[in-house]
Design a protein around this motif. Structure first.
Motif, PDB file in Angstrom:
ATOM      1  N   TYR B 134       0.797  -1.216   0.000  1.00 51.83           N
ATOM      2  CA  TYR B 134       0.000   0.000   0.000  1.00 51.83           C
ATOM      3  C   TYR B 134       0.837   1.278   0.000  1.00 51.83           C
ATOM      4  O   TYR B 134       0.371   2.329  -0.414  1.00 51.83           O
ATOM      5  N   LEU B 135       2.091   1.207   0.518  1.00 51.94           N
ATOM      6  CA  LEU B 135       2.927   2.415   0.523  1.00 51.94           C
ATOM      7  C   LEU B 135       4.051   2.308  -0.506  1.00 51.94           C
ATOM      8  O   LEU B 135       4.811   3.243  -0.703  1.00 51.94           O
ATOM      9  N   ASN B 136       4.137   1.105  -1.112  1.00 55.54           N
ATOM     10  CA  ASN B 136       5.170   0.862  -2.113  1.00 55.54           C
ATOM     11  C   ASN B 136       6.577   1.063  -1.544  1.00 55.54           C
ATOM     12  O   ASN B 136       7.482   1.518  -2.245  1.00 55.54           O
ATOM     13  N   VAL B 137       6.737   0.772  -0.266  1.00 57.26           N
ATOM     14  CA  VAL B 137       8.035   0.919   0.395  1.00 57.26           C
ATOM     15  C   VAL B 137       8.498  -0.462   0.873  1.00 57.26           C
ATOM     16  O   VAL B 137       7.762  -1.146   1.575  1.00 57.26           O
ATOM     17  N   ASP B 138       9.709  -0.856   0.463  1.00 56.45           N
ATOM     18  CA  ASP B 138      10.260  -2.122   0.946  1.00 56.45           C
ATOM     19  C   ASP B 138      11.169  -1.824   2.134  1.00 56.45           C
ATOM     20  O   ASP B 138      12.378  -1.645   1.981  1.00 56.45           O
ATOM     21  N   LEU B 139      10.551  -1.786   3.335  1.00 49.83           N
ATOM     22  CA  LEU B 139      11.265  -1.359   4.551  1.00 49.83           C
ATOM     23  C   LEU B 139      12.515  -2.191   4.815  1.00 49.83           C
ATOM     24  O   LEU B 139      13.546  -1.660   5.224  1.00 49.83           O
ATOM     25  N   LEU B 140      12.395  -3.511   4.598  1.00 43.76           N
ATOM     26  CA  LEU B 140      13.509  -4.418   4.881  1.00 43.76           C
ATOM     27  C   LEU B 140      14.719  -4.048   4.024  1.00 43.76           C
ATOM     28  O   LEU B 140      15.853  -3.992   4.514  1.00 43.76           O
ATOM     29  N   GLN B 141      14.451  -3.745   2.738  1.00 41.26           N
ATOM     30  CA  GLN B 141      15.540  -3.413   1.817  1.00 41.26           C
ATOM     31  C   GLN B 141      16.117  -2.040   2.155  1.00 41.26           C
ATOM     32  O   GLN B 141      17.322  -1.860   2.159  1.00 41.26           O
ATOM     33  N   GLU B 142      15.219  -1.089   2.472  1.00 40.60           N
ATOM     34  CA  GLU B 142      15.661   0.261   2.873  1.00 40.60           C
ATOM     35  C   GLU B 142      16.609   0.181   4.066  1.00 40.60           C
ATOM     36  O   GLU B 142      17.642   0.842   4.109  1.00 40.60           O
ATOM     37  N   LEU B 143      16.204  -0.652   5.021  1.00 37.81           N
ATOM     38  CA  LEU B 143      16.990  -0.807   6.238  1.00 37.81           C
ATOM     39  C   LEU B 143      18.374  -1.357   5.903  1.00 37.81           C
ATOM     40  O   LEU B 143      19.399  -0.874   6.410  1.00 37.81           O
ATOM     41  N   CYS B 144      18.406  -2.367   5.028  1.00 32.04           N
ATOM     42  CA  CYS B 144      19.673  -2.992   4.659  1.00 32.04           C
ATOM     43  C   CYS B 144      20.585  -1.990   3.954  1.00 32.04           C
ATOM     44  O   CYS B 144      21.779  -1.900   4.262  1.00 32.04           O
ATOM     45  N   SER B 145      20.025  -1.221   3.015  1.00 31.76           N
ATOM     46  CA  SER B 145      20.881  -0.256   2.294  1.00 31.76           C
ATOM     47  C   SER B 145      21.324   0.872   3.221  1.00 31.76           C
ATOM     48  O   SER B 145      22.405   1.433   3.032  1.00 31.76           O
ATOM     49  N   ALA B 146      20.520   1.214   4.215  1.00 27.47           N
ATOM     50  CA  ALA B 146      20.904   2.258   5.169  1.00 27.47           C
ATOM     51  C   ALA B 146      22.065   1.776   6.044  1.00 27.47           C
ATOM     52  O   ALA B 146      22.936   2.552   6.430  1.00 27.47           O
ATOM     53  N   LEU B 147      22.085   0.466   6.334  1.00 30.29           N
ATOM     54  CA  LEU B 147      23.092  -0.067   7.247  1.00 30.29           C
ATOM     55  C   LEU B 147      24.425  -0.326   6.565  1.00 30.29           C
ATOM     56  O   LEU B 147      25.480  -0.142   7.167  1.00 30.29           O
ATOM     57  N   PHE B 148      24.376  -0.780   5.282  1.00 30.22           N
ATOM     58  CA  PHE B 148      25.644  -1.174   4.637  1.00 30.22           C
ATOM     59  C   PHE B 148      26.009  -0.257   3.471  1.00 30.22           C
ATOM     60  O   PHE B 148      25.182   0.209   2.742  1.00 30.22           O
TER      61      PHE B 148
ATOM     62  N   MET C   2       0.330 -11.231  -2.953  1.00 26.02           N
ATOM     63  CA  MET C   2       0.327 -10.841  -1.545  1.00 26.02           C
ATOM     64  C   MET C   2      -0.705  -9.747  -1.250  1.00 26.02           C
ATOM     65  O   MET C   2      -1.306  -9.723  -0.190  1.00 26.02           O
ATOM     66  N   GLU C   3      -0.894  -8.838  -2.229  1.00 24.58           N
ATOM     67  CA  GLU C   3      -1.808  -7.732  -1.973  1.00 24.58           C
ATOM     68  C   GLU C   3      -3.243  -8.211  -1.867  1.00 24.58           C
ATOM     69  O   GLU C   3      -4.092  -7.528  -1.316  1.00 24.58           O
ATOM     70  N   GLU C   4      -3.535  -9.412  -2.403  1.00 28.07           N
ATOM     71  CA  GLU C   4      -4.890  -9.949  -2.287  1.00 28.07           C
ATOM     72  C   GLU C   4      -5.075 -10.685  -0.956  1.00 28.07           C
ATOM     73  O   GLU C   4      -6.146 -11.162  -0.656  1.00 28.07           O
ATOM     74  N   LEU C   5      -3.988 -10.854  -0.199  1.00 24.59           N
ATOM     75  CA  LEU C   5      -4.060 -11.677   1.013  1.00 24.59           C
ATOM     76  C   LEU C   5      -3.720 -10.920   2.292  1.00 24.59           C
ATOM     77  O   LEU C   5      -4.090 -11.371   3.383  1.00 24.59           O
ATOM     78  N   VAL C   6      -3.023  -9.780   2.185  1.00 24.42           N
ATOM     79  CA  VAL C   6      -2.443  -9.182   3.391  1.00 24.42           C
ATOM     80  C   VAL C   6      -3.525  -8.689   4.365  1.00 24.42           C
ATOM     81  O   VAL C   6      -3.335  -8.753   5.588  1.00 24.42           O
ATOM     82  N   GLY C   7      -4.674  -8.266   3.832  1.00 20.34           N
ATOM     83  CA  GLY C   7      -5.775  -7.863   4.713  1.00 20.34           C
ATOM     84  C   GLY C   7      -6.281  -9.051   5.524  1.00 20.34           C
ATOM     85  O   GLY C   7      -6.516  -8.942   6.738  1.00 20.34           O
ATOM     86  N   LEU C   8      -6.427 -10.185   4.858  1.00 26.10           N
ATOM     87  CA  LEU C   8      -6.841 -11.409   5.559  1.00 26.10           C
ATOM     88  C   LEU C   8      -5.797 -11.805   6.599  1.00 26.10           C
ATOM     89  O   LEU C   8      -6.142 -12.243   7.707  1.00 26.10           O
ATOM     90  N   GLY C   9      -4.516 -11.635   6.223  1.00 23.30           N
ATOM     91  CA  GLY C   9      -3.446 -11.948   7.158  1.00 23.30           C
ATOM     92  C   GLY C   9      -3.540 -11.086   8.413  1.00 23.30           C
ATOM     93  O   GLY C   9      -3.365 -11.580   9.535  1.00 23.30           O
ATOM     94  N   ALA C  10      -3.831  -9.801   8.233  1.00 22.71           N
ATOM     95  CA  ALA C  10      -3.921  -8.885   9.369  1.00 22.71           C
ATOM     96  C   ALA C  10      -5.090  -9.255  10.283  1.00 22.71           C
ATOM     97  O   ALA C  10      -4.947  -9.283  11.511  1.00 22.71           O
ATOM     98  N   VAL C  11      -6.257  -9.569   9.693  1.00 28.83           N
ATOM     99  CA  VAL C  11      -7.416  -9.956  10.506  1.00 28.83           C
ATOM    100  C   VAL C  11      -7.136 -11.274  11.241  1.00 28.83           C
ATOM    101  O   VAL C  11      -7.475 -11.432  12.421  1.00 28.83           O
ATOM    102  N   THR C  12      -6.480 -12.198  10.545  1.00 27.03           N
ATOM    103  CA  THR C  12      -6.111 -13.478  11.149  1.00 27.03           C
ATOM    104  C   THR C  12      -5.257 -13.268  12.389  1.00 27.03           C
ATOM    105  O   THR C  12      -5.493 -13.859  13.451  1.00 27.03           O
ATOM    106  N   LEU C  13      -4.263 -12.396  12.230  1.00 27.23           N
ATOM    107  CA  LEU C  13      -3.343 -12.102  13.327  1.00 27.23           C
ATOM    108  C   LEU C  13      -4.098 -11.501  14.517  1.00 27.23           C
ATOM    109  O   LEU C  13      -3.890 -11.907  15.671  1.00 27.23           O
ATOM    110  N   LEU C  14      -5.003 -10.557  14.237  1.00 26.73           N
ATOM    111  CA  LEU C  14      -5.823  -9.967  15.291  1.00 26.73           C
ATOM    112  C   LEU C  14      -6.638 -11.049  16.004  1.00 26.73           C
ATOM    113  O   LEU C  14      -6.778 -11.043  17.227  1.00 26.73           O
ATOM    114  N   GLY C  15      -7.173 -11.987  15.225  1.00 28.58           N
ATOM    115  CA  GLY C  15      -7.949 -13.089  15.793  1.00 28.58           C
ATOM    116  C   GLY C  15      -7.110 -13.938  16.738  1.00 28.58           C
ATOM    117  O   GLY C  15      -7.564 -14.331  17.814  1.00 28.58           O
ATOM    118  N   VAL C  16      -5.862 -14.197  16.342  1.00 26.99           N
ATOM    119  CA  VAL C  16      -4.958 -14.981  17.188  1.00 26.99           C
ATOM    120  C   VAL C  16      -4.680 -14.224  18.488  1.00 26.99           C
ATOM    121  O   VAL C  16      -4.696 -14.807  19.584  1.00 26.99           O
TER     122      VAL C  16
END
Lengths: 148, 148, 148
Positions: B134-148, C2-16
């Protein structure tokens, strides 16, 4: 991808409807035998229906899990057929148990056997997929070409 | 896609087999202590085995749910390892509880901790996927490039 | 995908997380009313909390199953919203049941209705997918072009 899953989806839905039916039976039995929640003990007629539903609920997650493991890793068609047989067995189990503790046995053994078949399919599917993914060997195809 | 799921499939299958083993132990205990269904109360030895299986059954869907949420949205490898540890903890829990109510505690805490780790992985995975989708941001990759 | 599933993943996690919260409440109630495992009966206050958690646990696999069936075959957005409403209903159910057997009824009916909506979505989704996959007919699209 949907075409590989829709049969499993249909069996899953049927399974949910069956569980809803069992739950309604417990509610009717609570009224009939005047057993108000949170009490779960009462006349044997009530306790059998309560236990039948509890047992089906307990096995429901196991069933859904092996249905999908077997369907995704082995074969959707075979898994769906086994799924339908399992749900049929559980219906007979519930009806049998409602009448007598003895009446639950035959369909219980039947549905347990179906579960074992699904577990067998799942094991085979996971094993073959492991060989494909990590050893790059398609055992099923190798076997077919060796035979014919 | 299968290569991202087959490890989760294998752990799932192991979990189902473990549940089958627990269910068989309850059947043996019912025979040994002469507790016929639908009764669920009896000597403490029987009740401990019955409750141990009931508790494992109750947590089984939660376990499968977080195993797959964590595996699909975060990491298959880490989730599978946690899954194996959880199943090992549950096995010790069942054995411990069969012997004494006290004996269930240490492995119960252990398996609860593993569940929390899987919940943590799931949260992280769902959060990172949300950012990606939804934000089109790959946080994991950003973090890696920021660190190394 | 993933974009078709992440909302379901979030609700699932809340349920857990909600289930984890309910389990902790049972542990606190066991301490407060001095009911040591494997006993499950005690003062009505304890039994209500115990049964509330047991009932939520029993419905958890059904909920997760229809959430994903509805989300994968019908609509992720609508399913996720229903999922959140269901979890909200269950939270009120647990609180209500902790206070009185009567207090569980309104939220129980509410969450049951939401489950039926999810079952309806799942049925529609499985039916439309069947038509698409096996009859090569996209009913939803046909309907739209017939109307406009």
């Amino acid at each position: 991808m949907m075409e590989e899953l829709v049969g499993l989806g249909a069996v899953t839905l049927l399974g949910v409807l069956e569980q809803a039916y069992f739950s309604l039976q417990v509610i009717y039995a609570r009224r009939k035998y005047s057993v108000s929640p949170p009490t779960t003990s009462g006349p044997p007629e009530f306790e059998r229906i309560f236990r039948a539903q509890a047992n089906c609920s307990e096995y429901f997650p196991i069933f859904i899990t092996v249905l999908w493991t077997s369907g995704v890793f082995f074969s959707q068609g075979l898994s769906s057929v086994c799924g339908l047989l399992y749900l049929y067995g559980r219906f007979n189990y519930f009806r049998g148990y409602s009448e007598s503790a003895q009446g639950r046995l035959a369909p219980l053994y039947f549905s347990a056997q179906i579960l074992w078949v699904l577990i067998g399919f799942s094991s085979l599917g996971v094993f073959l997929t492991f060989c494909q993914v990590y050893l790059n060997v398609d055992l099923l195809q190798e076997l077919c070409s060796a035979l014919f």
